[in-house]
Design a protein around this motif. Structure first.
Motif, PDB file in Angstrom:
ATOM      1  N   TYR A 102       0.831  -1.205   0.000  1.00  0.00           N
ATOM      2  CA  TYR A 102       0.000   0.000   0.000  1.00  0.00           C
ATOM      3  C   TYR A 102       0.868   1.259   0.000  1.00  0.00           C
ATOM      4  CZ  TYR A 102      -3.985  -2.983   1.209  1.00  0.00           C
ATOM      5  OH  TYR A 102      -4.964  -3.941   1.196  1.00  0.00           O
ATOM      6  N   LYS A 103       1.923   1.241   0.794  1.00  0.00           N
ATOM      7  CA  LYS A 103       2.823   2.399   0.876  1.00  0.00           C
ATOM      8  C   LYS A 103       3.503   2.635  -0.475  1.00  0.00           C
ATOM      9  CE  LYS A 103       6.747   4.190   3.578  1.00  0.00           C
ATOM     10  NZ  LYS A 103       7.773   4.272   2.525  1.00  0.00           N
ATOM     11  N   LYS A 104       4.018   1.574  -1.077  1.00  0.00           N
ATOM     12  CA  LYS A 104       4.689   1.706  -2.369  1.00  0.00           C
ATOM     13  C   LYS A 104       3.721   2.202  -3.436  1.00  0.00           C
ATOM     14  CE  LYS A 104       7.401  -0.868  -5.774  1.00  0.00           C
ATOM     15  NZ  LYS A 104       7.971  -2.191  -6.137  1.00  0.00           N
ATOM     16  N   ARG A 105       2.507   1.661  -3.440  1.00  0.00           N
ATOM     17  CA  ARG A 105       1.518   2.067  -4.435  1.00  0.00           C
ATOM     18  C   ARG A 105       1.128   3.536  -4.247  1.00  0.00           C
ATOM     19  NH1 ARG A 105      -1.932  -1.501  -7.213  1.00  0.00           N
ATOM     20  NH2 ARG A 105      -0.346  -3.055  -6.684  1.00  0.00           N
ATOM     21  N   LEU A 106       0.969   3.960  -3.003  1.00  0.00           N
ATOM     22  CA  LEU A 106       0.654   5.364  -2.723  1.00  0.00           C
ATOM     23  C   LEU A 106       1.753   6.271  -3.268  1.00  0.00           C
ATOM     24  CD1 LEU A 106      -1.166   7.471  -1.208  1.00  0.00           C
ATOM     25  CD2 LEU A 106       0.298   7.084   0.796  1.00  0.00           C
ATOM     26  N   GLU A 107       3.000   5.868  -3.064  1.00  0.00           N
ATOM     27  CA  GLU A 107       4.134   6.674  -3.503  1.00  0.00           C
ATOM     28  C   GLU A 107       4.323   6.624  -5.011  1.00  0.00           C
ATOM     29  OE1 GLU A 107       7.166   5.012  -1.055  1.00  0.00           O
ATOM     30  OE2 GLU A 107       6.469   6.060   0.765  1.00  0.00           O
ATOM     31  N   TYR A 176       1.544  14.332   3.067  1.00  0.00           N
ATOM     32  CA  TYR A 176       1.122  15.135   1.928  1.00  0.00           C
ATOM     33  C   TYR A 176       1.095  14.268   0.675  1.00  0.00           C
ATOM     34  CZ  TYR A 176       1.927  19.489   4.542  1.00  0.00           C
ATOM     35  OH  TYR A 176       1.872  20.518   5.439  1.00  0.00           O
ATOM     36  N   ALA A 177       0.070  14.461  -0.158  1.00  0.00           N
ATOM     37  CA  ALA A 177      -0.006  13.844  -1.484  1.00  0.00           C
ATOM     38  C   ALA A 177      -0.149  14.963  -2.509  1.00  0.00           C
ATOM     39  CB  ALA A 177      -1.188  12.888  -1.568  1.00  0.00           C
ATOM     40  N   ASN A 178       0.844  15.085  -3.393  1.00  0.00           N
ATOM     41  CA  ASN A 178       0.858  16.172  -4.381  1.00  0.00           C
ATOM     42  C   ASN A 178       0.643  17.534  -3.731  1.00  0.00           C
ATOM     43  OD1 ASN A 178       1.182  14.123  -6.211  1.00  0.00           O
ATOM     44  ND2 ASN A 178      -0.769  14.437  -7.271  1.00  0.00           N
ATOM     45  N   ASP A 204     -11.073   9.636   0.901  1.00  0.00           N
ATOM     46  CA  ASP A 204     -10.915   9.319  -0.517  1.00  0.00           C
ATOM     47  C   ASP A 204      -9.738   8.362  -0.746  1.00  0.00           C
ATOM     48  OD1 ASP A 204     -13.047  10.892  -1.283  1.00  0.00           O
ATOM     49  OD2 ASP A 204     -11.816  12.652  -1.724  1.00  0.00           O
ATOM     50  N   TYR A 205      -8.820   8.319   0.229  1.00  0.00           N
ATOM     51  CA  TYR A 205      -7.607   7.503   0.099  1.00  0.00           C
ATOM     52  C   TYR A 205      -7.718   6.178   0.854  1.00  0.00           C
ATOM     53  CZ  TYR A 205      -5.407  11.697  -1.837  1.00  0.00           C
ATOM     54  OH  TYR A 205      -5.088  12.783  -2.618  1.00  0.00           O
ATOM     55  N   ASP A 206      -8.922   5.760   1.170  1.00  0.00           N
ATOM     56  CA  ASP A 206      -9.124   4.513   1.919  1.00  0.00           C
ATOM     57  C   ASP A 206      -8.454   3.311   1.267  1.00  0.00           C
ATOM     58  OD1 ASP A 206     -10.475   5.366   4.141  1.00  0.00           O
ATOM     59  OD2 ASP A 206     -12.473   5.016   3.335  1.00  0.00           O
ATOM     60  N   VAL A 207      -8.405   3.296  -0.043  1.00  0.00           N
ATOM     61  CA  VAL A 207      -7.868   2.148  -0.770  1.00  0.00           C
ATOM     62  C   VAL A 207      -6.405   1.899  -0.423  1.00  0.00           C
ATOM     63  CG1 VAL A 207      -7.136   3.457  -2.805  1.00  0.00           C
ATOM     64  CG2 VAL A 207      -7.785   1.056  -3.047  1.00  0.00           C
ATOM     65  N   PHE A 208      -5.704   2.936   0.080  1.00  0.00           N
ATOM     66  CA  PHE A 208      -4.299   2.799   0.458  1.00  0.00           C
ATOM     67  C   PHE A 208      -4.115   2.467   1.944  1.00  0.00           C
ATOM     68  CE2 PHE A 208      -4.208   5.732  -3.208  1.00  0.00           C
ATOM     69  CZ  PHE A 208      -3.349   5.040  -4.030  1.00  0.00           C
ATOM     70  N   ARG A 209      -5.206   2.230   2.669  1.00  0.00           N
ATOM     71  CA  ARG A 209      -5.144   1.941   4.108  1.00  0.00           C
ATOM     72  C   ARG A 209      -4.348   3.035   4.827  1.00  0.00           C
ATOM     73  NH1 ARG A 209      -7.941  -0.993   1.553  1.00  0.00           N
ATOM     74  NH2 ARG A 209      -8.308  -3.215   1.904  1.00  0.00           N
ATOM     75  N   LEU A 210      -4.752   4.260   4.579  1.00  0.00           N
ATOM     76  CA  LEU A 210      -3.982   5.415   5.025  1.00  0.00           C
ATOM     77  C   LEU A 210      -3.864   5.495   6.549  1.00  0.00           C
ATOM     78  CD1 LEU A 210      -2.452   7.744   3.752  1.00  0.00           C
ATOM     79  CD2 LEU A 210      -4.530   9.118   3.895  1.00  0.00           C
ATOM     80  N   GLY A 211      -4.919   5.090   7.273  1.00  0.00           N
ATOM     81  CA  GLY A 211      -4.857   5.130   8.729  1.00  0.00           C
ATOM     82  C   GLY A 211      -3.744   4.250   9.274  1.00  0.00           C
ATOM     83  N   ILE A 338     -12.886  12.504  -7.245  1.00  0.00           N
ATOM     84  CA  ILE A 338     -11.542  12.170  -6.775  1.00  0.00           C
ATOM     85  C   ILE A 338     -11.442  10.723  -6.293  1.00  0.00           C
ATOM     86  CG2 ILE A 338      -9.846  12.664  -4.975  1.00  0.00           C
ATOM     87  CD1 ILE A 338     -10.489  15.612  -5.332  1.00  0.00           C
ATOM     88  N   ALA A 339     -12.424  10.262  -5.502  1.00  0.00           N
ATOM     89  CA  ALA A 339     -12.361   8.891  -4.964  1.00  0.00           C
ATOM     90  C   ALA A 339     -12.312   7.835  -6.071  1.00  0.00           C
ATOM     91  CB  ALA A 339     -13.523   8.638  -4.014  1.00  0.00           C
ATOM     92  N   PRO A 340     -13.208   7.866  -7.069  1.00  0.00           N
ATOM     93  CA  PRO A 340     -13.112   6.840  -8.118  1.00  0.00           C
ATOM     94  C   PRO A 340     -11.830   6.930  -8.939  1.00  0.00           C
ATOM     95  CG  PRO A 340     -14.808   8.461  -8.661  1.00  0.00           C
ATOM     96  CD  PRO A 340     -14.430   8.688  -7.235  1.00  0.00           C
ATOM     97  N   ILE A 341     -11.327   8.153  -9.157  1.00  0.00           N
ATOM     98  CA  ILE A 341     -10.090   8.300  -9.922  1.00  0.00           C
ATOM     99  C   ILE A 341      -8.906   7.764  -9.118  1.00  0.00           C
ATOM    100  CG2 ILE A 341      -8.563   9.916 -11.103  1.00  0.00           C
ATOM    101  CD1 ILE A 341     -11.324   9.478 -12.401  1.00  0.00           C
ATOM    102  N   ILE A 342      -8.916   7.979  -7.796  1.00  0.00           N
ATOM    103  CA  ILE A 342      -7.852   7.432  -6.946  1.00  0.00           C
ATOM    104  C   ILE A 342      -7.865   5.909  -7.004  1.00  0.00           C
ATOM    105  CG2 ILE A 342      -7.201   7.071  -4.519  1.00  0.00           C
ATOM    106  CD1 ILE A 342      -7.759  10.008  -4.019  1.00  0.00           C
ATOM    107  N   GLU A 343      -9.056   5.320  -6.977  1.00  0.00           N
ATOM    108  CA  GLU A 343      -9.135   3.856  -7.035  1.00  0.00           C
ATOM    109  C   GLU A 343      -8.611   3.319  -8.366  1.00  0.00           C
ATOM    110  OE1 GLU A 343     -12.740   2.052  -5.827  1.00  0.00           O
ATOM    111  OE2 GLU A 343     -12.934   3.254  -3.999  1.00  0.00           O
ATOM    112  N   LEU A 344      -8.865   4.049  -9.452  1.00  0.00           N
ATOM    113  CA  LEU A 344      -8.322   3.636 -10.744  1.00  0.00           C
ATOM    114  C   LEU A 344      -6.802   3.808 -10.786  1.00  0.00           C
ATOM    115  CD1 LEU A 344     -11.020   5.044 -13.184  1.00  0.00           C
ATOM    116  CD2 LEU A 344     -10.446   2.634 -12.839  1.00  0.00           C
TER     117      LEU A 344
END
Length: 381
Positions: A102-107, A176-178, A204-211, A338-344
């Motif tokens: 998740y961390k690598k994908r976020l980055e 921070y993201a962008n 919106d960033y739930d897919v990355f398990r941000l918590g 933003i949420a659907p685009i982040i998931e894509l």
């Protein structure tokens, strides 16, 4: 506990506050002059079980009573060389591998910065980050369908925190993201002890398990800085128990110094009533009712604050012809997308800012998406 860290002040009847784990003082009254306090009773909330309250020797008529309300969860940071060793002790190989992924994908999808702020803090930036924190807290708890107990006190926390940041007695941990803050965590410190106060992240960033990523990076920072313990305090035990090393009682502490018989009877009545109430709560937790309620809330709250959407693939030849006839849109001006685009972006391991979105029909909220060599149709409701 927040009041102790922020004000370093307790009622006059308390001479010292000691950490029972090592005997070190958390608080010592500055004035050595005995204070004669008549008919004084008070209550201290959220006192961890490892804290010993020492009354002045001249206050022998005071009595202390405690009621355990919840539990506080503590990470013993001094046991670990770094964040990786901590994770190995707390989570299995699959969980650790997933978090690294998740961390690598976020980055890969965003320019990510992990920042810790303390000492020299610009006041204008500080005011802005707190408003962003407020927005994240409102969104996050609306989505969870829960009452946010910290939000009504956020201005008070803001006032307490700023001088503590300047004195290196607190931190703001921001991801921070962008260039946009997507996760904000507040910690306070006392010597080499750290205390979690509150946090929030962009759902919106739930897919990355941000918590989880926020917690992991924050713990790693404290270990690297030589802190010996991180108290996660009360609440959300079903989450914190997975991260903690030890659990302590979290107490309401009643101190009674009244010499009046009527006041003592009232004090005993209040104490008995509260003990019965918390005994009932414990029994309900013992049979698992709290977890049932939590699962029910989670089920009902899923995507409560997010737009519902459908994403369908398009054939390349069809998509190219259609997209040429439609205008490209700015995602910053269309928050619901933003949420659907982040998931894509997550799915395709693609930079978020390289995804193109075209408007098909503004009234029906229909869009076309171009991501790498793929095309999609998006409908938001």
């Amino acid at each position: 506990m927040r009041s102790l860290l922020a004000d370093e002040r307790f009622p006059d009847a308390i001479e010292k506050v000691l950490d029972s784990r090592n005997g070190l003082p958390l608080y010592e009254k500055k004035s050595a002059k005995p204070l004669l306090i008549e008919n004084k009773s008070f209550v201290l909330q959220d006192v961890p079980g490892y804290v010993n309250l020492i009354l002045g020797q001249h206050q022998k008529k005071f009595s202390i009573h405690t009621i355990t309300t919840q539990h506080t969860h503590v990470i013993e940071l001094e046991r670990y060389l770094d964040g990786n060793q901590y994770m190995e002790q707390h989570f299995g190989p699959k969980t650790r591998s997933a978090l690294r992924r998740y961390k690598k994908r976020l980055e890969e999808c965003f320019d990510i910065r992990y920042e810790v702020f303390q000492a020299n803090i610009d006041k204008k930036w500080y005011n802005e980050i707190f408003e962003q924190l407020r927005t994240l807290m409102i969104r996050r708890f609306k989505e969870k369908n829960e009452e946010n107990y910290e939000l009504p006190h956020l201005d008070e926390i803001k006032a307490d925190l700023y001088p503590m940041l300047l004195q290196n007695r607190a931190t703001l941990f921001v991801i921070y993201a962008n260039g946009e803050p997507i996760s904000i965590r507040i910690n306070m410190m006392k010597d080499k002890l750290a205390f979690y106060i509150l946090s929030a992240y962009n759902p919106d960033y739930d897919v990355f398990r941000l918590g989880k990523l926020d917690m992991w990076q924050n713990i790693s920072w404290f270990i690297n800085q030589g802190y010996i313990a991180y108290d996660l305090l009360k609440g959300y035990a079903y989450i914190k128990e997975k991260w903690s090393d030890r659990t302590y009682a979290n107490n309401l502490v009643f101190v009674n110094g009244s010499s009046s018989l009527w006041n003592r009877l009232k004090f005993c009545g209040t104490l008995t009533s509260l003990r019965l109430k918390h005994t009932m709560v414990k029994k309900l937790k013992y049979i698992g009712l709290d977890k049932i309620i939590q699962r029910t809330k989670t089920g009902r709250a899923k995507h409560l604050d997010k737009a519902n959407y459908v994403v369908l693939p398009l054939k390349e030849t069809e998509a190219i012809e259609i997209i040429q006839k439609n205008a490209r849109i700015n995602l910053k001006e269309n928050k619901s997308l933003i949420a659907p685009i982040i998931e894509l972006a997550y799915k395709h391991r693609c930079r978020f800012d390289q995804i193109q979105v075209f408007l098909k029909n503004e009234k029906s909220m229909e869009y076309y998406i171009h991501i790498k060599d793929r095309y999609y149709f998006l409908k938001v409701s």
